[in-house]
Enzyme design. Sequence first.
Site, PDB file in Angstrom:
ATOM      1  N   GLY A   1      15.822 -10.040 -34.747  1.00 50.13           N
ATOM      2  CA  GLY A   1      16.754 -10.554 -33.755  1.00 50.13           C
ATOM      3  C   GLY A   1      18.081 -10.824 -34.429  1.00 50.13           C
ATOM      4  O   GLY A   1      18.171 -10.963 -35.646  1.00 50.13           O
ATOM      5  N   ARG A   2      19.135 -10.898 -33.609  1.00 54.40           N
ATOM      6  CA  ARG A   2      20.454 -11.152 -34.164  1.00 54.40           C
ATOM      7  C   ARG A   2      21.308 -11.901 -33.154  1.00 54.40           C
ATOM      8  O   ARG A   2      21.106 -11.757 -31.929  1.00 54.40           O
ATOM      9  CB  ARG A   2      21.140  -9.848 -34.573  1.00 54.40           C
ATOM     10  CG  ARG A   2      21.381  -8.898 -33.409  1.00 54.40           C
ATOM     11  CD  ARG A   2      21.376  -7.457 -33.827  1.00 54.40           C
ATOM     12  NE  ARG A   2      20.140  -7.052 -34.435  1.00 54.40           N
ATOM     13  CZ  ARG A   2      19.044  -6.673 -33.780  1.00 54.40           C
ATOM     14  NH1 ARG A   2      19.033  -6.713 -32.445  1.00 54.40           N
ATOM     15  NH2 ARG A   2      17.973  -6.319 -34.412  1.00 54.40           N
TER      16      ARG A   2
ATOM     17  N   HIS B   1      16.991  -6.985 -20.179  1.00 54.79           N
ATOM     18  CA  HIS B   1      16.207  -5.964 -20.862  1.00 54.79           C
ATOM     19  C   HIS B   1      17.131  -5.256 -21.837  1.00 54.79           C
ATOM     20  O   HIS B   1      18.198  -4.760 -21.445  1.00 54.79           O
ATOM     21  CB  HIS B   1      15.627  -4.965 -19.862  1.00 54.79           C
ATOM     22  CG  HIS B   1      14.761  -3.919 -20.503  1.00 54.79           C
ATOM     23  ND1 HIS B   1      14.702  -2.624 -20.049  1.00 54.79           N
ATOM     24  CD2 HIS B   1      13.944  -3.974 -21.580  1.00 54.79           C
ATOM     25  CE1 HIS B   1      13.868  -1.926 -20.804  1.00 54.79           C
ATOM     26  NE2 HIS B   1      13.406  -2.730 -21.750  1.00 54.79           N
ATOM     27  N   ASP B   2      16.755  -5.197 -23.112  1.00 59.03           N
ATOM     28  CA  ASP B   2      17.678  -4.702 -24.133  1.00 59.03           C
ATOM     29  C   ASP B   2      18.153  -3.278 -23.871  1.00 59.03           C
ATOM     30  O   ASP B   2      19.314  -2.948 -24.133  1.00 59.03           O
ATOM     31  CB  ASP B   2      17.088  -4.837 -25.538  1.00 59.03           C
ATOM     32  CG  ASP B   2      15.707  -4.198 -25.709  1.00 59.03           C
ATOM     33  OD1 ASP B   2      15.227  -3.523 -24.776  1.00 59.03           O
ATOM     34  OD2 ASP B   2      15.110  -4.394 -26.785  1.00 59.03           O
ATOM     35  N   THR B   3      17.298  -2.431 -23.315  1.00 56.65           N
ATOM     36  CA  THR B   3      17.731  -1.068 -23.031  1.00 56.65           C
ATOM     37  C   THR B   3      18.782  -1.037 -21.936  1.00 56.65           C
ATOM     38  O   THR B   3      19.722  -0.240 -21.985  1.00 56.65           O
ATOM     39  CB  THR B   3      16.541  -0.180 -22.643  1.00 56.65           C
ATOM     40  OG1 THR B   3      15.549  -0.258 -23.660  1.00 56.65           O
ATOM     41  CG2 THR B   3      16.969   1.269 -22.498  1.00 56.65           C
TER      42      THR B   3
ATOM     43  N   ASN C   1      10.022   6.753 -21.519  1.00 54.69           N
ATOM     44  CA  ASN C   1       9.787   6.139 -22.821  1.00 54.69           C
ATOM     45  C   ASN C   1       9.150   7.171 -23.747  1.00 54.69           C
ATOM     46  O   ASN C   1       8.164   7.821 -23.380  1.00 54.69           O
ATOM     47  CB  ASN C   1       8.838   4.944 -22.690  1.00 54.69           C
ATOM     48  CG  ASN C   1       9.491   3.763 -22.031  1.00 54.69           C
ATOM     49  OD1 ASN C   1      10.688   3.569 -22.145  1.00 54.69           O
ATOM     50  ND2 ASN C   1       8.706   2.955 -21.343  1.00 54.69           N
TER      51      ASN C   1
ATOM     52  N   ALA D   1      11.754  -6.083 -31.267  1.00 52.73           N
ATOM     53  CA  ALA D   1      10.363  -6.313 -31.647  1.00 52.73           C
ATOM     54  C   ALA D   1      10.195  -6.581 -33.138  1.00 52.73           C
ATOM     55  O   ALA D   1       9.180  -7.141 -33.556  1.00 52.73           O
ATOM     56  CB  ALA D   1       9.515  -5.105 -31.241  1.00 52.73           C
TER      57      ALA D   1
ATOM     58  N   GLY E   1      20.056   1.594 -33.039  1.00 52.13           N
ATOM     59  CA  GLY E   1      19.880   1.781 -34.467  1.00 52.13           C
ATOM     60  C   GLY E   1      19.724   3.226 -34.898  1.00 52.13           C
ATOM     61  O   GLY E   1      20.123   3.609 -36.002  1.00 52.13           O
TER      62      GLY E   1
ATOM     63  N   THR F   1      12.998   1.383 -32.302  1.00 54.99           N
ATOM     64  CA  THR F   1      11.536   1.412 -32.369  1.00 54.99           C
ATOM     65  C   THR F   1      10.988   2.360 -31.301  1.00 54.99           C
ATOM     66  O   THR F   1      10.047   3.101 -31.528  1.00 54.99           O
ATOM     67  CB  THR F   1      10.971  -0.001 -32.149  1.00 54.99           C
ATOM     68  OG1 THR F   1      11.480  -0.862 -33.167  1.00 54.99           O
ATOM     69  CG2 THR F   1       9.460   0.004 -32.208  1.00 54.99           C
TER      70      THR F   1
END
Length: 505
Positions: free
Chosen positions: A19-20, A243-245, A303, A16, A412, A266
Site C-alpha cells: 500500500g502507499r 476499486h483500484d482498477t 481479468n 494485494a 506497475g 498482480t
Amino acid sequence: MIPLHPSRFLAFDLGASSGRGVLGEIADDRLRTREICRFPNGMIQVCGHLHWNIFNLFEQVKNGLKLCAEEPETIPLSVGIDTWGVDFGFLANDGSILGLPYGYRDSRTDGAMESFFQKIPRERVYGLTGIQFLQLNSLFQLEAMVRDKSPLLSVARDLLFIPDLLTYLLTGVKKTEFSFATTSQLYNPIKEDWEEELLSALGLPGSLMQKIEQPGAVFGEIMPDVSKQTGLSPIPVIAVATHDTASAVAAVPAAGKDWAYISSGTWSLMGIEIDKPIITDQSLRLNFTNEGGMENTIRFLKNIAGLWLLEECRRVWAEKRRCEYDDLLVAATGAVPFAAFIDPDWSEFLNPPDMPAAIGRSLKSTKQSVPDSPGALVRCILESMALKYRLVLDQLRRLSPKPINSIHVIGGGAHNRLLCQFTANATGLPVMAGPVEAAAVGNIMAQALAAGCVTSLAGMREVISHSFILEKYEPEHVKEWETAYDTFREIISAPSRNASEGRIP
C-alpha cells in the site's frame, strides 16, 4: 489553524502486496505527486484460512495522515482510499468489526459457484449482473459462507467492502462506492442497485448492503478521535473510484474513444470504456465483465493473470539465490523466443507453493520442453501474457461498439519494458505505457473533481496527459508473433489445458 491548500489531495492506494500514500497537488494544469508512505500488505494465514489484517491497514492509513499533518506543505484538502476488489467484512449490531476479512485467494470458495448455480442458473446470474464468473467474486464468497454455515452471518448487521471498512474506521459512515459495488456480482447495472434476487437466494437480507454513492461524493469527515491521533483536522473522505482498477482507468491519459487499456500489476485487467453494459449471449460465452467507472461509465473487461506469476517465481528463486527483478528481465531478453507457452489463466496457477514447478507441470502436460533457466522461464511467462492479451483483444473487437486502434498500459506493469514491447508485438498495435502509479493518480484526480479543480473525466485526463511522460512502443517482428499466436491458441485450446471457467485467472 493552518489553512488547507485548495488543490492538494491525499490518496491511499492499497494493493494485494503493498500500500502507499501519495500526495498530489495541481498547479498550472499539471499534477505533481509525492509519495508520503509505503508499506507491505499481504494475506495472513489464521487457522488454515487466508485473511486481511484490516486493523494493520487502518494503522498504516493513520500513520500516513500523521505524516501529512507534520508539515504545512503536506496537509491535504481531502483523502481518498482505493483497494483491490471483491473482499469484504462484517459489522455487528454495536458497530464492531466481526473478525478479519477473508482474502480472495482462500480455498473456501472451491465449489461455491457450482453450489450457487443450483439455486440460480449461471445464465440468469450473468443476465442480472453482467459480471465475469470468478470464484473470488463476493457473491461466491458469500455462498461459501452460507454453504459452510458460517456463524458470522447470524450476527452480521452490515457488509462493508475493504475500502468501506477503512472509510468507516475513519469517519463512522457506512456506504459503498459505485465502482466497487459492481465488482461484487451482487449489483444489477440495469436497475442500478443491489440485486435482491441474488441476496434472497443466499438467504441474506437486503439491509446487509449499504447505500451506493457515485465517485466524487463525500463519504464523511474524519472523526474527532482519528483527528486527535493523527494531528490532522477533520477533513473529508471522498468517494473516489474505490476499486483500484476503476481509479487506474480514470487515469488513462487518452483522448477520443478508440483505445483499450491494460491495468497491469498482480492482475492484468484488459478492456474498453463504454457508456452502457454489454450483456449478451456472446459476452457470457466469452466471460467478459461489466464494472463501473467514473461518470457512470462501464469498464467492459476481462481479468487475466498478471505479474503474479513472475513475482511468485521470483519469490521461490530468491530462497536459493539473489534474484533481482531487472536481472531477470535482462536474462529473458537474451533467451530463445517462442520456446514454450502457458495459459496464464490455468487454475493451477492460483496459489501454488512453487510457481516454477507449477509452470513446469503445465508445460509437460502439453508436451513442451521446460525452460532450463530463470531467464527462459520469465520469457515464457511474458510472451504467454502478451499472447493472451492478443486473444482477449480479438474477443473485444468482436464485442466492442467502437474500433480499437491503440492500447494504454497503466500501473506497475508499465515499468516492464519487455512486457510492453511484447504486448505491442503480439497485438500489432502501438502501446502507450504510463502512468505507473495510475490508481493513486486516478484517486487524486477524483478528489480534484470533487473539489472543483477539474470539471469532468475528460478534464482529469487532460491534466494527467500534461503531467507524466509516457513511453510508446511500436509493433516489431509482427509475422513471427502471428505464427507464435497460432501455436499459442492451439496449446491453450487443448482439453487438458483449458483454464477452468470461473477459477481465478
